[in-house]
Design a protein around this motif. Sequence first.
Motif, PDB file in Angstrom:
ATOM      1  N   ILE A 148      45.397  51.938  34.614  1.00 43.90           N
ATOM      2  CA  ILE A 148      44.834  50.685  34.116  1.00 43.90           C
ATOM      3  C   ILE A 148      44.130  49.925  35.247  1.00 43.90           C
ATOM      4  O   ILE A 148      43.017  49.408  35.071  1.00 43.90           O
ATOM      5  N   ALA A 152      40.236  48.960  35.303  1.00 43.52           N
ATOM      6  CA  ALA A 152      39.882  47.536  35.354  1.00 43.52           C
ATOM      7  C   ALA A 152      38.936  47.259  36.523  1.00 43.52           C
ATOM      8  O   ALA A 152      37.931  46.537  36.372  1.00 43.52           O
ATOM      9  N   ASP A 153      39.225  47.825  37.688  1.00 42.54           N
ATOM     10  CA  ASP A 153      38.332  47.631  38.841  1.00 42.54           C
ATOM     11  C   ASP A 153      36.934  48.180  38.549  1.00 42.54           C
ATOM     12  O   ASP A 153      35.921  47.532  38.854  1.00 42.54           O
ATOM     13  N   THR A 155      35.552  48.583  35.674  1.00 36.35           N
ATOM     14  CA  THR A 155      34.901  47.764  34.645  1.00 36.35           C
ATOM     15  C   THR A 155      34.331  46.491  35.252  1.00 36.35           C
ATOM     16  O   THR A 155      33.198  46.077  34.933  1.00 36.35           O
ATOM     17  N   ARG A 156      35.076  45.853  36.154  1.00 37.09           N
ATOM     18  CA  ARG A 156      34.554  44.666  36.848  1.00 37.09           C
ATOM     19  C   ARG A 156      33.282  45.012  37.625  1.00 37.09           C
ATOM     20  O   ARG A 156      32.306  44.240  37.639  1.00 37.09           O
ATOM     21  N   VAL A 205      43.299  47.074  29.923  1.00 36.09           N
ATOM     22  CA  VAL A 205      42.175  46.949  30.859  1.00 36.09           C
ATOM     23  C   VAL A 205      41.470  45.612  30.656  1.00 36.09           C
ATOM     24  O   VAL A 205      41.167  44.892  31.620  1.00 36.09           O
ATOM     25  N   THR A 206      41.216  45.246  29.405  1.00 36.23           N
ATOM     26  CA  THR A 206      40.536  43.980  29.134  1.00 36.23           C
ATOM     27  C   THR A 206      41.338  42.800  29.666  1.00 36.23           C
ATOM     28  O   THR A 206      40.778  41.857  30.256  1.00 36.23           O
ATOM     29  N   HIS A 208      43.273  42.748  32.186  1.00 34.09           N
ATOM     30  CA  HIS A 208      43.130  42.712  33.637  1.00 34.09           C
ATOM     31  C   HIS A 208      41.751  42.193  34.054  1.00 34.09           C
ATOM     32  O   HIS A 208      41.618  41.547  35.097  1.00 34.09           O
ATOM     33  N   VAL A 209      40.743  42.485  33.258  1.00 32.86           N
ATOM     34  CA  VAL A 209      39.378  42.099  33.613  1.00 32.86           C
ATOM     35  C   VAL A 209      39.133  40.630  33.290  1.00 32.86           C
ATOM     36  O   VAL A 209      38.690  39.849  34.137  1.00 32.86           O
ATOM     37  N   GLU A 210      39.397  40.270  32.041  1.00 30.25           N
ATOM     38  CA  GLU A 210      39.161  38.879  31.613  1.00 30.25           C
ATOM     39  C   GLU A 210      39.824  38.680  30.260  1.00 30.25           C
ATOM     40  O   GLU A 210      39.339  39.201  29.237  1.00 30.25           O
ATOM     41  N   TRP A 215      35.884  43.081  22.960  1.00 28.53           N
ATOM     42  CA  TRP A 215      35.810  44.511  23.244  1.00 28.53           C
ATOM     43  C   TRP A 215      35.913  45.298  21.948  1.00 28.53           C
ATOM     44  O   TRP A 215      36.385  44.801  20.927  1.00 28.53           O
TER      45      TRP A 215
END
Length: 328
Positions: A148, A152-153, A155-156, A205-206, A208-210, A215
């Motif tokens: 995850i 996440a990294d 995706t950012r 993942v979402t 972790h991102v925001e 999504w």
Amino acid sequence: MGSTNGYDALLVVSFGGPEKPEDVMPFLENVVRGRGVPRERLLEVEAHYQGFGGVSPINQQCRDLIAALDVDLPVYWGNRNWHPFLEDTVRRMKEDGVRKAAAFVTAAYSSYSSCRQYLDDIARARAAVPGAPEIVKLRHYYDHPGFIAAMADHTREALDRLPADAREQARLVFTAHSIPVSMARTAGPAGGAYEAQLRRAAELVTAHVEEGRAWDLVWQSRSGPPQVPWLEPDVCDHLEALHAEGVRSAVLVPIGFVSDHMEVVYDLDVEAADTAEKLGMALTRASTAGTHPRFVSMVAELLAEPEPAPCAATCCPAPVRPAARPGR
């Protein structure tokens, strides 16, 4: 590294892919053996590979992952469909005196093609090698913090590649390999797990991102005959639907894959990118987990976990299907 549960080797098991133009057709014939796929379909898929010089990135990504691993065990590598073949690797392990190996499979989810088929591959390879070592497949890791964090990294990073005015409203579009509905929603211990696990990974993942960013989970790389229902919507169809809703930017996140191969670089980087360009939609694609440090360290963490219980014999059964087409 901590405990290795009595393992004296780690075996990385993957799909395999061609590494030069003359490999492509023999590789595809291995993929579809016994499935009655028309020759014209093989030629169509071969053209996708030849457009990339006849090379799939998956084998090199396996080499890169193995080189990055920090485990106190010898590491072996065997593929389902191309060199190094799993049976040859198991034979070498036996000759080297390996008694019990952990198998890390480059597929994170439950389904026939991402779980049961690999278990069958391992069983066939061991049956072909008298005195083969015991091989224990490590658990599914779709929700492991290392996987995850890596996604996440990435995706950012993909969001950051969008123009500033497109970044805030960009939709995260998680993609995974479509499979027949009969496979995805089969009865049994893992019935419906593939789609549910992918949704859970996308949610994590979402978050972790925001938290709160919009999504979707969509599908790619459908390869079956048109009369057989497969999971939908297709990623390109979904981009068109998003555009019709007024969405003007998106990030493709290949959550269903742990390394790049032809289904990522062709279906997303070529077909989906072409669709977005025609629509005037800003689009970037997140990297797969690859050799992200948290994903690499995850493998050692899985080795140190209690040995997983064997999957039930009825887990992830093969779908009943007519002759299929190969994946890209």
